[in-house]
Design a protein around this motif. Structure first.
Motif, PDB file in Angstrom:
ATOM      1  N   LEU A  39      42.578  42.046  48.398  1.00  0.00           N
ATOM      2  CA  LEU A  39      43.443  41.450  47.389  1.00  0.00           C
ATOM      3  C   LEU A  39      44.628  42.355  47.080  1.00  0.00           C
ATOM      4  O   LEU A  39      45.743  41.896  46.889  1.00  0.00           O
ATOM      5  CB  LEU A  39      42.643  41.177  46.116  1.00  0.00           C
ATOM      6  N   GLY A  62      43.887  30.904  44.704  1.00  0.00           N
ATOM      7  CA  GLY A  62      43.602  32.311  44.448  1.00  0.00           C
ATOM      8  C   GLY A  62      43.732  32.609  42.970  1.00  0.00           C
ATOM      9  O   GLY A  62      43.147  31.953  42.108  1.00  0.00           O
ATOM     10  N   ALA A  95      39.948  32.830  42.027  1.00  0.00           N
ATOM     11  CA  ALA A  95      39.404  34.198  42.075  1.00  0.00           C
ATOM     12  C   ALA A  95      38.422  34.400  40.923  1.00  0.00           C
ATOM     13  O   ALA A  95      38.664  35.181  39.994  1.00  0.00           O
ATOM     14  CB  ALA A  95      40.544  35.201  42.015  1.00  0.00           C
ATOM     15  N   SER A 123      37.539  35.163  52.148  1.00  0.00           N
ATOM     16  CA  SER A 123      37.774  36.557  51.783  1.00  0.00           C
ATOM     17  C   SER A 123      38.676  37.256  52.778  1.00  0.00           C
ATOM     18  O   SER A 123      39.408  38.162  52.452  1.00  0.00           O
ATOM     19  CB  SER A 123      36.446  37.306  51.679  1.00  0.00           C
TER      20      SER A 123
END
Length: 944
Positions: free
Chosen positions: A25, A252, A278, A310
């Motif tokens: 991320l 996300g 997320a 992921s």
């Protein structure tokens, strides 16, 4: 699952797994920050796509008309909220202040018939953020008059605009949606998307230092969207003032932001799109709070998640993917319990090739008919035009245009896959703002090849005049993780099937005249299988033997050779079935087997298909893919208006000399006038291709049987030059000489009823499945790579005559997922005492999009020294019976064209005479992309 308030035990990501997710991320966030002027801190080369910087912008507006804009507080104020321990909802509803007075815009380039505008919403003051939005206005938008408005799709993912616009534009052009503006906001600093930091420990975030300066900036961001962006779009871009016409979404961290919007402003948008949210934020504190929140109202919510989101799928992060999917699945389940399935839709994506923009497109297709429903149009639409297996298909039905169901208040879709397998039903939803217009989304399995469906209001049916509707699917590319999981399930299912007595008895009823069958019917590499044999049907003398052995080998007897003792198992309808168990190697691509009495020397009895062995299909998996053939030599010469290429194929490695003479060695490829090989190879869709058996008989009289060819190249040239069919490639596959019947028939031909073909008594058969596997896995990919041929079934056709005509019908039954059109001339349905007709009756799977079948009234007498009206009539009746069987299975005109030629015989001259009309019927739809039904061009051709 139960509501989380009653079940607080959430499986947590361990710190090592969380660190892997966070490290990935951080690279994404750093790149997002760089897009807005901050340096990229990602380790190593940055592969995240950059968004081009906007050109200088000009001011077109001033302060937002009389509205007070709620914006982001200072970092100090935000940290104070966090120290006070505020929850998500409390943080969202805390009063904040600061105005954003200036807006600028610049018109941009054309896209999908509309225009893209770059707009900057400028922020004044020390805290906050400038928002840059890319806004697409649809065709005809500039001509809107006062009082007219359009809908809005607003996404906080600026990169998604280019992928989303063409599909939404297609929905609008197809009459499935009213006109809409699409706005996509460029990425901002991640702290504006979320209510607090992603983790509790600062040490885990050293690579993203901005995160520890501010936390919980989501209120400012949402305030800008609701208080400035949407009103400005309504004012300057004629966006509807009704919330029923507005959609908001993101993925996300943007997916978390979209959920925050649904919580803070539940009435602002009719639909919310949440993709790959997320929910691992702050060790899932956000997920827990959302699930525990008492939400009193909500828009329509579409939640989607990928099985391998992921990172690129590898075995090492499969467990992380599983936990992330579990988070989202749990959230979707709670929402469904709170608001009902009619307001919450959850899509789990199994395809690696499908990125976040693709899923947002699917979500838009699900939501658009609800919020931007078509007004008028035709009775029935499906979308997308070329759906992919593993993704949803959307059906829009207007009862206002259906005489029998006009005024219906409820409509149900009955559907199945691959010929009505796994049949189910789904209730359609009436579109908001469009009474009588209904929509339903069908979740398509990743292994589906077509969707079959019909509609009913409970009293009446709309089922395409009894033929039902079909949607042709393209095969999607699955991720490695989902592919491995799918193959694991296939092996488990195959092992269960091998020991399933009910399955064995069903197969015995399905094959009452067969020498053998296997369980499962199509073998699976790496699994156990069983073979069942009726030794009384052995023509080699095993009926009286007290012992029967099954001898098999794989890949031309190169691996997995086994000898199995068969034992009596069960008696059904007077038939004693003997059974034996064997293992299929993981690398098996084909199987060869025989039956014997187990005696060596003079007393040995072998039933082995006249020394050609028996075979059955083997499923294709990751470890047993065939290698496409290669061209060793090629000579080319003008032929008609095109060019004929004679291609000698390289010898396959590792095959025996015995098999070498039974496989394909030469293919003849005719390319159309104006063909450019390099341009064809670089074409996205490829050139349509017609594959025909008996290549020697197609082009040149001096090579053809009895000195007369099909004249296929000249006929194709005339059709292309006259504009009756689009340019296409014609591929003729030479037959393997004396083993022609082996390749083209599912069983030995025998002499026919009454023994009228004694010359065929010893001809081999039973190799058609192996031939079709070689054709589809070795020849078709070679033509695609070497000549730029298409690979989409809607642009591929296959055909043949005589034994090759039987092969063509077989392909239509078992390989319609490869070939959308079939040409069957004078099929030798007498072979095996007309047993193939019984196979056709029992067939329950898919059938091709369209088929042409031709036959003459003198199929026997025209090529024999003696006349026999009785045999001519018998052979004609066989063809008519085949036509009737196909019609009973839904292949009625215009999907099936059947021609009887008065005086026509069983020879190339008759097939050449019928070829022009057959090709015009079969190939004319290639002018348009086929979506599984017959396009309008086919109907025009049939009328002509």
């Amino acid at each position: 699952l139960v509501p989380l308030a009653a079940s607080p035990h959430l499986p947590l990501l361990d710190m090592a797994s969380l660190a892997v997710v966070q490290s990935r991320l951080r690279a994404q966030l750093s790149c997002a920050a760089e897009r807005n002027g901050a340096p990229c801190r990602a380790a190593g080369p940055c592969t995240t796509p950059r968004i081009p910087k906007a050109m200088p912008l000009t001011t077109f507006g001033g302060a937002v008309r009389g509205r007070t804009l709620v914006a982001h507080p200072t970092a100090r104020r935000t940290r104070a909220l966090s120290r006070r321990g505020l929850t998500v909802r409390q943080a969202l509803t805390t009063e904040l202040s600061t105005r954003i007075p200036v807006t600028t815009v610049e018109a941009g380039e054309e896209l999908a018939g509309g225009h893209v505008h770059v707009v900057r919403f400028e922020r004044q003051g020390r805290a906050g953020v400038d928002l840059v939005a890319r806004i697409w206005t649809p065709p005809g938008h500039a001509e809107l008059v006062d009082g007219e408005s359009v809908g809005l799709i607003l996404l906080n993912n600026g990169e998604d605009l280019a992928q989303l616009v063409p599909v939404v534009a297609g929905l609008m052009q197809g009459g499935l949606a009213r006109s809409a503006v699409i706005a996509a906001i460029d990425p901002v600093e991640p702290d504006f998307y979320c209510p607090y930091l992603p983790a509790e420990t600062k040490e885990d975030l050293t690579a993203a230092p901005r995160w520890d300066e501010t936390e919980g900036g989501v209120k400012a961001y949402l305030g800008m969207i609701v208080e400035q962006v949407v009103p400005q779009l309504q004012s300057e871009f004629k966006v509807s003032m009704e919330s029923d016409d507005l959609i908001y979404g993101g993925s996300g961290l943007g997916g978390v932001n979209a959920l925050c919007m649904a919580m803070a402003y539940p009435e602002a948008f009719a639909s919310i799109l949440i993709d790959s949210p997320a929910f691992w934020l702050a060790e899932r504190r956000f997920l827990q709070e959302v699930c525990d929140a008492e939400l009193t109202s909500a828009p329509i919510i579409h939640v989607s998640m990928g099985q391998s989101d992921s990172a690129k799928t590898t075995e090492e992060n499969a467990e992380i993917d599983k936990l992330l999917v579990e988070n989202v699945s749990m959230f979707a389940d709670v929402l469904s319990k709170k608001f009902g399935d009619e307001r919450v839709r959850y899509l789990l994506d199994e395809l690696a090739e499908k990125s976040t923009p693709d899923r947002l497109v699917e979500a838009a297709m699900c939501m658009l008919p609800h919020t931007l429903a078509a007004e008028g149009g035709t009775m029935l639409h499906t979308f997308p035009k070329k759906p992919v297996s593993g993704r949803s298909v959307y059906i829009v039905f207007s009862a206002n245009h259906c005489e029998s169901m006009m005024g219906a208040s409820t409509v149900t879709v009955h559907y199945g896959f691959n010929g009505w397998q796994d049949a189910s039903t789904v209730q359609m939803h009436e579109c908001l703002g469009s009474p009588g217009v209904f929509v339903a989304a069908i979740s398509v399995p990743s292994d589906a090849l077509e969707v079959n469906y019909a509609l009913t209001d409970g009293s009446h049916w709309e089922n395409n005049d009894g033929c039902n509707y079909r949607i042709r699917l393209r095969e999607g590319k699955a991720s490695l993780a989902s592919e491995l999981e799918k193959e694991k399930r296939m092996i488990e299912d195959a092992n269960r099937t091998a020991y399933d007595d009910q399955y064995a008895r069903a197969m015995a009823r399905k094959n009452p005249g067969a020498l053998f069958f296997t369980a499962p019917e199509k073998l699976v590499p790496g699994a156990t299988a069983r073979v069942y044999m009726d030794k009384m049907r052995s023509l080699a003398g095993l009926a009286s033997s007290s012992r029967v052995n099954f001898v098999c080998g794989f890949n031309d007897w190169a691996v997995g050779n086994q000898t199995i003792d068969l034992k009596p198992d069960f008696n059904l309808d007077g038939i004693d079935w003997w059974v034996g168990e064997f293992e299929v190697p993981e690398t098996a691509v084909d199987i060869n087997f025989s039956f014997t009495n187990g005696v060596e020397g003079d007393g040995a009895i072998w039933d082995n298909n006249d020394d050609n062995d028996f075979s059955v299909p083997i499923k294709k998996m990751a470890k047993n893919r065939r290698v496409p053939r290669e061209i060793e030599e090629m000579s080319s010469a003008p032929h008609g208006a095109g060019t004929l290429h004679i291609c000698k194929l390289k010898r396959k490695e590792g095959i025996s000399r015995r098999l070498r003479w039974k496989i394909e060695r030469i293919v003849r490829v005719w390319t159309p006038p104006g063909y450019d090989m390099e341009a064809a190879k670089s074409s996205a869709d490829g050139i349509p291709v017609l594959y025909l058996n008996d290549g020697k008989n197609l082009f040149e009289d001096w090579l053809a049987h009895e000195g007369v060819s099909w004249n296929a190249g000249y006929t194709a040239s005339a059709l292309v030059e006259e504009g009756k069919v689009p340019p296409f490639i014609l591929v003729g596959i030479d037959s393997p000489g004396p083993f022609r019947s082996l390749s083209y028939l599912p069983f030995p031909p025998g002499c026919g009823v009454g023994g009228f073909r004694p010359d065929a008594e010893r001809w081999p058969g039973g190799g058609v499945a192996a031939y079709m596997e070689r054709l589809t896995e070795e020849i078709v990919p070679m033509i695609t790579s070497e000549f730029g041929g298409a690979s989409d079934p809607s642009r591929l056709a296959f055909g043949g005559a005589s034994f090759g005509g039987v092969c063509a019908i077989y392909a239509g039954m078992h390989y319609s997922h490869v070939f959308g059109a079939i040409l069957a001339e004078s099929p030798s349905l007498w072979s095996g005492n007309a047993r193939f007709l019984e196979d056709m009756r029992r067939h329950e799977g898919m059938l091709p999009d369209r088929m042409f079948m031709g036959v003459g009234t003198r199929e026997y007498s025209a090529t024999r020294p003696e006349e026999s009206g009785e045999l001519d009539h018998l052979l004609l009746q066989y063809a008519i019976e085949a036509k009737d069987i196909l019609e009973s299975k839904g292949m009625q005109y215009p999907r099936l064209a059947f021609q009887i030629e008065e005086g026509g015989g069983h020879h190339e001259g008759a097939w050449s005479w019928r070829l022009k009309g057959a090709l015009e019927y079969l190939l004319n739809p290639w002018f348009e992309d086929s979506d599984g039904g017959l396009p309008s061009s086919t109907n025009r051709q049939l009328e002509h």
